[in-house]
Design an enzyme around this catalytic site. Structure first.
Site, PDB file in Angstrom:
ATOM      1  N   LYS A  92      14.369 -27.815 -15.390  1.00 15.26           N
ATOM      2  CA  LYS A  92      15.224 -27.516 -14.076  1.00 15.26           C
ATOM      3  C   LYS A  92      15.218 -26.048 -13.638  1.00 15.26           C
ATOM      4  O   LYS A  92      15.331 -25.602 -12.620  1.00 15.26           O
ATOM      5  CB  LYS A  92      16.752 -27.756 -14.534  1.00 15.26           C
ATOM      6  CG  LYS A  92      17.122 -29.385 -14.796  1.00 15.26           C
ATOM      7  CD  LYS A  92      16.798 -29.947 -13.394  1.00 15.26           C
ATOM      8  CE  LYS A  92      17.529 -31.531 -13.556  1.00 15.26           C
ATOM      9  NZ  LYS A  92      17.198 -32.304 -12.406  1.00 15.26           N
ATOM     10  N   GLU A 114      25.347 -29.756  -8.067  1.00 13.53           N
ATOM     11  CA  GLU A 114      25.996 -30.858  -8.844  1.00 13.53           C
ATOM     12  C   GLU A 114      25.092 -30.921  -9.956  1.00 13.53           C
ATOM     13  O   GLU A 114      24.141 -30.329 -10.092  1.00 13.53           O
ATOM     14  CB  GLU A 114      25.610 -32.033  -7.920  1.00 13.53           C
ATOM     15  CG  GLU A 114      24.223 -32.673  -8.072  1.00 13.53           C
ATOM     16  CD  GLU A 114      22.847 -31.708  -7.551  1.00 13.53           C
ATOM     17  OE1 GLU A 114      22.036 -32.162  -8.162  1.00 13.53           O
ATOM     18  OE2 GLU A 114      23.331 -30.942  -6.692  1.00 13.53           O
ATOM     19  N   SER A 381      10.470 -33.290 -20.442  1.00  5.68           N
ATOM     20  CA  SER A 381      11.349 -32.737 -19.364  1.00  5.68           C
ATOM     21  C   SER A 381      12.337 -31.911 -19.960  1.00  5.68           C
ATOM     22  O   SER A 381      12.693 -30.687 -19.324  1.00  5.68           O
ATOM     23  CB  SER A 381      11.819 -33.525 -18.231  1.00  5.68           C
ATOM     24  OG  SER A 381      12.812 -34.541 -18.803  1.00  5.68           O
TER      25      SER A 381
END
Length: 400
Positions: A92, A114, A381
């Site tokens: 991210k 969000e 991830s």
């Protein structure tokens, strides 16, 4: 295949998917964002600053790790792209640094975002602290309870976490509330979308900031093996980690691109998040995509043991890649995912995020398709640190 650089078109469309389905009040902000993206994405100074922050602050490049014991267990050569080793523990950070830097160039002073699993919210809080921007994060009430660790980390960094008590109280509703807030604060606030969803230009700019994964991966695997992998596997919720890993391989027809969705308690139940596999075309959060919906077009509630995959849609580029038979779609249940989580932890000493564990679980299901010399890359991830409160509630993980 001649794909790279062609999509999306000027209207934000990937074939019929994507677009800019947004209220009129948002159009000036989206157009402003598009102009800023077009101005800076190829700007040498901007790219240099972006790359330097990722290298010196986040820790890129992330390793491409040969998992020897897992490879022996599965019968093929398995490499893990270690996005879990980024600052913040997930991929991210790539996108939030890019978007926050772009927002600063646009003169914005505040960020709103969000989050589902909390990783995007945490990464946005990191970017807010790094760039000195006030940050608000909308998060579903259910996700706040199951991701308390990430909530506390966001708050430590100065972000305000706002509970969403409407609807399913998960990611879909957090996006709704975040967009509502943005509409009232367009002048000084940038909405930092966490995945390749939303109205144009979000699927494009999130993809471009996540492409660093695939660019590194291609260079690393050629250095290590002298050839491209047979397959790349990544989990797909909205799909930012997956498109980041896949994009620079789309033109390489010999590389299978495999996206794995959350089957939850099973595809025959109503508790899953299989949007690509079972969804129908519809519009959500400003974009045409495959959606889980009933016969009346109402969005269905979803389920996954991983909060980050608990979303009823999927990014429009993934929808298009499936449509043109470039993306293979699989799924993994909660039970299969937990087993894969345990296997990697015990075999390699790496605790993966539950999202990434879906990709590992699907590789277990299709391992017989590969020979011992075939190369499979799994995009890891994120780290499983955020998921330990969930994990420890499952009986098979009780420490004796």
């Amino acid at each position: 295949m001649d794909y790279i650089g062609k999509y999306p078109n000027d209207s934000g469309k990937f074939g019929e998917f994507g677009g800019m389905f947004a209220p009129e009040i948002l159009m000036p902000a989206l157009n402003e964002l598009s102009k800023a993206y077009n101005k800076y994405i190829l700007d040498e100074t901007f790219q240099k600053e972006f790359t330097q922050i990722l290298r010196n602050y986040s820790g890129r490049p992330t390793p491409l790790y040969y998992a020897a014991r897992l490879s022996n267990d599965l019968g093929c050569k398995v490499y893990l792209k270690r996005e879990d080793l980024n600052h913040g523990g997930a991929h991210k950070i790539n996108n939030v640094i890019g978007q926050a830097l772009l927002a600063k160039k646009m003169g914005k002073t505040k960020l709103v975002a969000e989050t589902g699993a909390g990783q995007h919210g945490f990464a946005t809080a990191i970017a807010g602290a790094y760039f000195g921007m006030k940050t608000k994060v909308f998060m579903g009430e259910i996700d706040i309870k199951r991701q308390a660790y990430n909530v506390y980390r966001m708050q430590l960094l100065g972000a305000e976490v706002i509970p969403v008590k409407l609807g399913s109280k998960t990611l879909k509703d957090a996006v709704n509330e975040g967009l509502r807030y943005w509409i009232s604060h367009l002048n000084d606030t940038h909405y930092l979308m966490g995945s390749v969803v939303g109205p144009h230009p979000y699927p494009l700019l999130v993809r471009e900031f996540q492409r660093v994964i695939g660019k590194e991966l291609k260079q690393q695997i050629l250095e290590l093996e002298g050839k491209l992998p047979n397959a790349i596997i990544a989990c797909i919720g909205g799909g930012s980690n997956a498109i980041g890993a896949f994009y620079d391989f789309i033109n390489d027809d010999g590389v299978q691109l495999i996206g794995v969705e959350a089957a939850g308690e099973g595809k025959d139940t109503n508790k899953h998040s299989i949007a690509l596999g079972l969804g129908r075309r519809g519009v959500l959060h400003g974009s045409l995509m495959y959606l889980l919906q009933n016969e009346y077009g109402n969005i269905l509630e979803t389920h996954s043991v991983s909060a980050g995959l608990d979303y009823p849609g999927v990014g429009p580029e993934h929808c298009f890649l499936k449509e043109i038979d470039r993306l293979r779609v699989g799924e993994a249940t909660d039970t299969e995912t937990l087993e894969a989580f345990k296997r990697l932890s015990l075999l390699e000493g790496i605790i993966p995020a539950l999202e990434s564990s879906h990709a590992l679980a699907y590789l277990e299901k299709i391992k017989d398709e590969f020979s011992k010399d075939d190369i499979v890359v799994v995009n890891l991830s994120g780290s499983g640190s955020k998921d330990l409160d969930i994990i420890k509630n499952h009986v098979e993980f009780k420490i004796k």
